[in-house]
Enzyme design. Structure first.
Site, short mmCIF file in Angstrom:
data_model
loop_
_atom_site.label_atom_id
_atom_site.label_comp_id
_atom_site.label_asym_id
_atom_site.label_seq_id
_atom_site.Cartn_x
_atom_site.Cartn_y
_atom_site.Cartn_z
N ARG A 98 0.78 -1.12 -0.01
CA ARG A 98 0.18 0.12 0.20
C ARG A 98 0.89 1.20 -0.08
O ARG A 98 0.32 2.36 -0.81
CB ARG A 98 -0.85 0.06 1.21
CG ARG A 98 -2.07 1.13 1.14
CD ARG A 98 -2.94 1.25 2.47
NE ARG A 98 -4.13 1.98 1.97
CZ ARG A 98 -3.82 3.56 2.32
NH1 ARG A 98 -2.79 4.01 2.76
NH2 ARG A 98 -4.79 4.26 2.10
N CYS A 99 2.05 1.08 0.71
CA CYS A 99 2.82 2.33 0.59
C CYS A 99 3.46 2.60 -0.65
O CYS A 99 3.61 3.87 -0.88
CB CYS A 99 4.06 2.30 1.69
SG CYS A 99 3.33 2.14 3.57
N MET A 100 3.71 1.50 -1.32
CA MET A 100 4.25 1.62 -2.58
C MET A 100 3.37 2.04 -3.71
O MET A 100 3.66 2.15 -4.95
CB MET A 100 5.04 0.53 -3.02
CG MET A 100 6.26 0.06 -1.95
SD MET A 100 7.00 -1.33 -2.36
CE MET A 100 6.02 -2.53 -2.70
#
Length: 428
Positions: free
Chosen positions: A415-417
């Site tokens: 999700r962060c990426m």
């Protein structure tokens, strides 16, 4: 044949939406996403300055690129359009005047004038092609790159000094944080840490000047000039009426309230902003490192964000009597609050690492709770979090694992990426 059908469906979806940005949930079928392939900026990490650049370790560039390519191909194989930040920036700066303005802005925000090298660095950056210049800005400028004859200060000539004129931006592959899509608009964020603050400048330029987005009057719910910090890892779009935002080490309560006020004032869909306070520590950097939505009625959670009695500080913000005030009510139970704001009778919280004291802590550190939903009940996760992944499957989820030995060193998961640009609406 299936790929042609997927591409046709994608085009039809984008035509129907008529907006270059459209995200009304965390789990709607993902159609377009923004990534950044790790580059030279990762190799410019050195042990002495890891803390300054917000890293705990140094990834091995060839492998982290291979793993990121695997991640991107995984998404493409599901019919998802992948945009790359670096390519969008190059396309945005194709006009020489815009390119010069960008260089002025990036040098100002990099505080390059402090050491008297601003004009030298400007000349240096403008000597490159646009693509090479963007790469140089992202990867950093070492002092040794500038000719000795152009160094006019004593500390520039001495051997024992900080090696960079322009710091590298190794966190760029976490595209989730500098901006966050909400409805047909986005927040362009003031990042909490100086090492990341320049990152949202790229998104500001893209939204204003890239042909894919310029001319659509994409609403900006909160811009990067707002004085209090907010980051995309804390912003979760739970439905077309509800946004959850973490009050974390990186996102302030003041920014959340201002974003809520702007949302309520400028659009009609979103009715509630749920502010969820999480412990302010390195391990729990953003809300999405401890809590993500994976299906209509299922969420991942790291148990340690709750008290032993399952209590938390949660605040529901709703439109007030005027544009400068919100109504705020307090809750203490996350599960009951989610059922309330989403209109659900039942809801499942799936514990990271199965809730085991050791496994949960280890897998949360490796982003076991940081899942990327690409459609309801289908998530992308790191392969290393095998206990959490198995538990997700036991709850009926389709789990797509990606390689993670080097990607995980940056302290961020799938999700962060990824920054979703377009998701399909959920059927009610």
């Amino acid at each position: 044949m299936s790929s042609i059908v997927e591409m046709t469906s994608q085009r039809e979806t984008q035509t129907k939406l008529k907006h270059p940005i459209h995200v009304t949930s965390e789990i709607g079928t993902l159609r377009t996403v923004l990534l950044k392939r790790p580059g030279k900026e990762v190799e410019n990490l050195i042990p002495e300055y890891l803390q300054r650049l917000l890293f705990d370790d140094i990834p091995y560039l060839p492998i982290i690129q291979r793993e990121h390519d695997y991640f991107a191909e995984t998404l493409k194989n599901r019919g998802i359009e992948v945009l790359y930040l670096e390519k969008l920036v190059v396309e945005t700066l194709s006009n020489p005047e815009i390119k010069r303005q960008f260089v002025d802005d990036i040098l100002r925000e990099s505080k390059a004038n402090i050491n008297g090298a601003r004009e030298v660095l400007k000349e240096y950056l403008l000597s490159f092609s646009t693509a090479d210049m963007v790469d140089k800005v992202m990867s950093g400028i070492l002092k040794r790159e500038i000719e000795e004859s152009k160094k006019t200060h004593l500390y520039e000539l001495m051997e024992d000094h900080y090696p960079f004129y322009l710091d590298p931006m190794p966190n760029l592959y976490f595209t989730r944080d500098p901006a966050a899509s909400i409805g047909n608009g986005l927040s362009i964020n003031r990042m909490r840490e100086p090492a990341r603050r320049r990152e949202s400048l790229f998104m500001e330029y893209i939204m204003k000047l890239h042909p894919r987005f310029a001319g659509y009057n994409v609403p900006v719910w909160l811009d990067r000039n707002y004085e209090f910090s907010i980051e995309g890892g804390d912003e979760l779009v739970l439905s077309d009426e509800v946004v959850a935002i973490g009050v974390s080490a990186r996102t302030s309560a003041r920014a959340i309230e201002r974003l809520a006020l702007n949302l309520f004032k400028k659009q009609d869909s979103f009715k509630k902003v749920v502010a969820v306070e999480i412990p302010k520590c390195r391990a729990f950097m953003h809300l999405d490192t401890v809590f993500t939505m994976v299906d209509y009625d299922k969420f991942t959670i790291h148990p340690e964000i709750q008290s032993p009695q399952g209590k938390m500080n949660i605040y529901i913000l709703e439109k007030g009597l005027d544009d400068e005030h919100v109504n705020i009510t307090h809750r203490t139970n996350l599960q009951e609050t989610l059922k309330e704001v989403l209109g659900l009778n039942e809801l499942i919280l799936i514990p990271c690492g199965g809730g085991d004291e050791i496994a949960a802590s280890r897998e949360q550190w490796n982003d076991g709770s940081n899942t990327l939903a690409i459609s309801p009940g289908v998530v992308v996760t790191y392969d290393r979090n095998y206990i959490s992944n198995d538990l997700l499957r036991q709850h009926g989820m389709e789990v797509i694992e990606i390689l993670s030995s080097e990607l995980s060193r940056g302290r961020g998961g799938p999700r962060c990426m990824s920054m979703p640009i377009v998701r399909e609406d959920l059927y009610k």
